[in-house]
Design an enzyme around this catalytic site. Structure first.
Site, short mmCIF file in Angstrom:
data_model
loop_
_atom_site.label_atom_id
_atom_site.label_comp_id
_atom_site.label_asym_id
_atom_site.label_seq_id
_atom_site.Cartn_x
_atom_site.Cartn_y
_atom_site.Cartn_z
N ASP A 64 -4.64 -8.38 -4.15
CA ASP A 64 -4.89 -9.43 -3.15
C ASP A 64 -5.16 -10.76 -3.84
OD1 ASP A 64 -4.53 -8.36 -0.59
OD2 ASP A 64 -6.32 -7.13 -0.86
N CYS B 86 -9.53 -3.26 -10.75
CA CYS B 86 -9.02 -2.07 -10.04
C CYS B 86 -7.70 -2.35 -9.32
CB CYS B 86 -10.05 -1.53 -9.07
SG CYS B 86 -10.42 -2.65 -7.71
N GLU C 46 -11.37 -10.45 -4.86
CA GLU C 46 -9.94 -10.44 -4.55
C GLU C 46 -9.53 -11.64 -3.72
OE1 GLU C 46 -8.97 -6.76 -2.56
OE2 GLU C 46 -10.84 -6.75 -1.46
N HIS D 30 0.82 -1.22 0.00
CA HIS D 30 0.00 0.00 0.00
C HIS D 30 0.86 1.26 0.00
CE1 HIS D 30 -3.38 -2.72 0.89
NE2 HIS D 30 -3.95 -1.90 0.04
C1 PEP Z 1 -6.52 -5.20 -4.65
O1 PEP Z 1 -6.37 -6.01 -3.74
O2 PEP Z 1 -6.21 -5.43 -5.84
C2 PEP Z 1 -7.06 -3.86 -4.37
C3 PEP Z 1 -7.37 -3.02 -5.33
O3 PEP Z 1 -7.19 -3.50 -3.06
P1 PEP Z 1 -5.94 -3.08 -2.15
O4 PEP Z 1 -4.75 -2.92 -3.04
O5 PEP Z 1 -6.29 -1.81 -1.46
O6 PEP Z 1 -5.83 -4.23 -1.21
MG MG Z 2 -7.30 -5.64 -1.81
#
Ligand code: PEP
Ligand code: MG
Length: 541
Positions: A450, A497, A426, A187
């Site tokens: 994820d 996403c 995910e 993140h």
């Molecule tokens: C993902 O897991 O691809 C996602 C978009 O959520 P995050 O990266 O915030 O876990």
């Molecule tokens: Mg995620």
């Protein structure tokens, strides 16, 4: 000149001085409190909690070393009702400041008063006061990472950076980021990309670099310390060329997202906070495909209130107008922690009580967020999305809560819209039941970050797995296709996403699979738009 290699995760060139960020420095925020009684109660609870920790430590260690373990008892005694406690309480009462700050000032005051005394008893007592104060501050959640970037823009070098630390930095002063650990889909890395900052990870770093002149090459993953004049000149030219290329891309800001053979595709932005809205509009995204709302819960001392959330979502709704803005409900836990959340330590937080699980455990927090989103829905084109779903039972629970939230708003005559809802796919479980899940919502959105880590059983943050972490794995690509087909079968739109959505090497593949939309960090909107416009889905059929 010294040359170091790392892995580039966001392109670009940064030239400037290095700031080496040493952990363990911290500051305590001072703020005025409105409710003295509840602050005194918080302090009291923290005092008892720290005593409990110390008694526990005494018990665990006394069989190993009774004399050393007795220190914990001495420290616990200092927390009995007495002079230290009264000093902190008096400060909270008289100055109406937060407890953590009052503890820090009391601690420093005592240290100052007795600093010239050398009697071992006093020295020991001061040491103990410092230690219990640090524990109290920790429990009270008053500690915040301190990264003071100074006045001049810098290249920040650090061992690791947490999402909270990233968020607290003034990005205007940040030329580039270099970390020793981390991964492309951590993140913190995603935040660096969202800020559009050239970033390298996986580099052996050294504190001796602090203050040195450097060039960071976010294309080749290279860091040059003390670059010679020749190289400086070359990189000045490259930086200008970079700006030129960017200028060319900027011509696409208002271009439609249509393939060469005429298929319309949704191209949305991933955002973390209100500051990103300007870049969403600047790069001409069709809307927000993923608002990581949990960032509003980080870097603070307590839960955001419903009204605070409402005002933020209203601002988003109004700024985006008719453009859709998908708010993902708080995906807290794992690497996204704040002391006040008080999430118990877990052996494996990535597989722990995170995302929707935590929200369903903390319904008060979840409902406050849902009410805020529904209230704000009257002001624009918001949509709702749930993270980390693994079962239909979770959806049953969510639907029940949504019904309650809506009827509560109706009773109070608060306007809201019946907004679109969606599920993040995910987890492999969600992929396997995506057809059933799709029946319950208007869209699915593939969180490939994820999904990749859970499918490959590889921690997305683990730098040792960088080479092995293959997000182009046929299993991932097959899963994506499966979800797109399942979603379409149920009449749902399907988006991607995760970070993979910005990988232009796969744009053509995703479009051929039939994906309806891609959501990427704002700085990647234009390269992906270019790739969409170059794709011809009729070709090679
Ligand atoms: C993902 O897991 O691809 C996602 C978009 O959520 P995050 O990266 O915030 O876990
Ligand atoms: Mg995620």
């Amino acid at each position: 000149m010294e040359i170091y290699k790392g892995t580039a995760i966001f392109p670009g060139i940064a030239i400037g001085k290095i700031l080496f960020y040493q952990k363990n420095e911290y500051e305590i925020r001072q703020y005025l409190i409105s409710n003295v009684k509840s602050e005194l109660e918080s302090f009291d609870q923290a005092r008892l909690r720290v005593q409990e920790i110390l008694y526990d430590l005494h018990e665990k260690n006394s069989s190993l070393s009774p004399s050393q373990a007795s220190v914990f008892l001495d420290q616990a005694k200092l927390l009995d009702p007495g002079s230290f406690q009264r000093a902190v309480e008096n400060m909270i009462l008289s100055e109406k400041v937060n407890a953590a700050y009052a503890v820090m000032v009391t601690r420093d005051g005592l240290a100052n008063t007795f600093r010239n005394l050398e009697e071992p008893v006093i020295v020991e007592r001061l040491k103990n006061i410092r230690e219990i104060s640090d524990r109290l501050i920790d429990v009270l959640g008053g500690v915040s990472p301190k990264i003071d970037l100074g006045d001049e823009p810098v290249i920040l070098v650090s061992d690791t950076l947490s999402p909270t630390e990233m968020m607290e930095m003034g990005k205007e002063k940040l030329l580039g980021v270099v970390t020793q650990s981390g991964s492309a889909v951590s993140h913190s890395a995603i935040l660096a990309k969202t800020m559009g900052i050239p970033t390298l990870i996986g580099m052996e770093i050294s504190g001796e670099w602090d203050g040195q002149e450097a060039i960071l090459d976010g294309y080749t993953g290279t860091l040059y310390i003390h670059p010679d004049a020749e190289l400086h000149k070359e990189y000045d030219i490259r930086r200008r060329a970079d700006a030129k290329e960017q200028e060319e891309l900027l011509k696409l800001r208002n271009a439609p997202d249509v393939t060469a053979d005429g298929k319309k595709i949704g191209l949305f932005a991933n955002t973390g906070n209100l500051d990103d809205l300007n870049s969403v509009l600047f790069y001409g995204a069709q809307g927000i495909g993923l608002l990581r709302s949990e960032f509003q819960y980080l870097g603070r001392e307590n839960y955001p209130r419903e009204n605070e959330l409402f005002l933020a979502y209203k601002k988003i709704a109004e700024t985006m107008g008719e453009r859709p803005a998908i708010i993902r409900t708080a995906d807290l836990g794992a690497d996204k922690q704040a002391a006040y959340l008080d999430i118990p330590d877990e052996v494996n937080p990535i597989m722990g009580n995170r995302g929707i699980r935590l929200c369903l455990d903390r319904k008060k927090m979840f409902k406050a967020q849902l009410r805020a989103i529904y209230r704000a829905s009257a002001y624009g084109n918001l949509a709702l999305m749930y993270p980390m779903i693994t079962s239909e039972e979770e959806m049953d629970e969510i639907e029940e809560i949504i019904r309650e939230v809506k009827s509560g708003l109706k009773v109070k005559n608060i306007p809201f819209r019946n907004i679109r809802t969606g599920i993040m796919i995910e987890t492999p479980a969600a992929v396997m039941i995506s057809r059933e899940l799709a029946d319950r919502v208007d869209f699915l959105s593939l969180g490939t970050n994820d999904l990749t880590q859970y499918t490959l059983a590889m921690d997305r943050e683990n730098p040792l797995l960088c080479e092995k972490y293959n997000d182009h794995h046929p299993a991932i690509l097959r899963m994506i296709k499966m979800v797109i087909d399942a979603g379409h079968d149920a009449g749902c739109q399907v988006y991607i996403c995760g970070e993979l959505a910005a990988d232009t090497a796969l744009t053509d593949t995703f479009l051929r699979m039939g994906v309806d939309g891609l959501s990427v960090v704002p700085a990647c909107i234009l390269p992906v738009r270019k790739a969409i416009r170059e794709a011809n889905l009729q070709k090679g059929r």
